[in-house]
Design a protein around this motif. Structure first.
Motif, mmCIF file in Angstrom:
data_model
loop_
_atom_site.group_PDB
_atom_site.id
_atom_site.type_symbol
_atom_site.label_atom_id
_atom_site.label_comp_id
_atom_site.label_asym_id
_atom_site.label_seq_id
_atom_site.Cartn_x
_atom_site.Cartn_y
_atom_site.Cartn_z
ATOM 1 N N ASP A 84 0.848 -1.191 0.000
ATOM 2 C CA ASP A 84 0.000 0.000 0.000
ATOM 3 C C ASP A 84 0.886 1.243 0.000
ATOM 4 O OD1 ASP A 84 0.937 -0.271 2.595
ATOM 5 O OD2 ASP A 84 -0.939 0.328 3.531
ATOM 6 N N ARG A 85 0.304 2.353 -0.325
ATOM 7 C CA ARG A 85 1.040 3.617 -0.473
ATOM 8 C C ARG A 85 1.683 4.045 0.853
ATOM 9 N NH1 ARG A 85 4.107 5.154 -3.742
ATOM 10 N NH2 ARG A 85 4.762 7.231 -3.302
ATOM 11 N N LYS A 86 1.009 3.770 1.961
ATOM 12 C CA LYS A 86 1.531 4.148 3.275
ATOM 13 C C LYS A 86 2.872 3.452 3.549
ATOM 14 C CE LYS A 86 0.253 3.978 8.144
ATOM 15 N NZ LYS A 86 -0.678 3.439 9.120
ATOM 16 N N LEU A 87 2.953 2.155 3.239
ATOM 17 C CA LEU A 87 4.190 1.403 3.437
ATOM 18 C C LEU A 87 5.287 1.918 2.507
ATOM 19 C CD1 LEU A 87 5.763 -0.929 4.718
ATOM 20 C CD2 LEU A 87 4.769 -2.451 2.999
ATOM 21 N N GLU A 88 4.946 2.189 1.256
ATOM 22 C CA GLU A 88 5.931 2.714 0.306
ATOM 23 C C GLU A 88 6.477 4.065 0.757
ATOM 24 O OE1 GLU A 88 4.262 2.740 -3.620
ATOM 25 O OE2 GLU A 88 4.137 0.549 -3.697
ATOM 26 N N ASN A 89 5.611 4.944 1.245
ATOM 27 C CA ASN A 89 6.060 6.255 1.742
ATOM 28 C C ASN A 89 7.003 6.088 2.931
ATOM 29 O OD1 ASN A 89 4.613 7.687 -0.169
ATOM 30 N ND2 ASN A 89 2.826 7.952 1.154
ATOM 31 N N PHE A 90 6.661 5.170 3.838
ATOM 32 C CA PHE A 90 7.501 4.907 5.010
ATOM 33 C C PHE A 90 8.895 4.459 4.576
ATOM 34 C CE2 PHE A 90 9.240 1.843 8.037
ATOM 35 C CZ PHE A 90 9.245 2.594 9.202
ATOM 36 N N ILE A 91 8.946 3.519 3.633
ATOM 37 C CA ILE A 91 10.229 2.980 3.166
ATOM 38 C C ILE A 91 11.042 4.067 2.465
ATOM 39 C CG2 ILE A 91 11.282 1.373 1.529
ATOM 40 C CD1 ILE A 91 8.923 -0.546 2.224
ATOM 41 N N GLU A 92 10.402 4.843 1.588
ATOM 42 C CA GLU A 92 11.114 5.903 0.869
ATOM 43 C C GLU A 92 11.702 6.925 1.833
ATOM 44 O OE1 GLU A 92 8.381 7.493 -1.987
ATOM 45 O OE2 GLU A 92 8.453 5.685 -3.227
ATOM 46 N N LYS A 93 10.939 7.288 2.856
ATOM 47 C CA LYS A 93 11.411 8.264 3.847
ATOM 48 C C LYS A 93 12.641 7.740 4.586
ATOM 49 C CE LYS A 93 9.690 10.071 8.085
ATOM 50 N NZ LYS A 93 8.562 10.185 8.976
#
Length: 98
Positions: free
Chosen positions: A13-22
């Motif tokens: 999901d987008r939330k997990l992807e944002n967390f990883i990118e950050k």
């Protein structure tokens, strides 16, 4: 820095992807010359609770740094992999100074 996220046999999901990118982008602030990173998320077929795997490859000129961690959640696995890469980056920077 370009963060390439691949999930094996499931959709993130987008939330997990944002967390990883950050988290991974913080690594590029530590050193110049980071060309990108590859993150692979996997679910292992085991009865163990820590069956979530995060693999992170940091692409640096001349070298690649790599960390693979297992945990109960992908966020926790990513956190521990990023911590391991921070230690590797510190050692790499120390070698560059010599």
């Amino acid at each position: 820095m370009k963060v390439n996220i691949t999930s094996v046999h499931f959709k993130t999901d987008r939330k997990l992807e944002n967390f990883i990118e950050k988290k991974v982008n913080k690594l590029s602030d530590m050193i110049e010359g980071v060309m990108g990173s590859e993150v692979t998320l996997k679910l292992e077929n085991s009865e163990a609770k820590d069956n979530k795997v995060a693999e992170i490859r940091l692409l640096i000129k001349g070298n690649d740094l790599y960390a693979k961690k297992h945990s109960k959640t992908f966020e926790e696995a990513t956190d521990t992999a990023v911590s391991a890469l921070k230690k590797q980056l510190e050692k790499y920077k120390e070698k560059q100074r010599k």
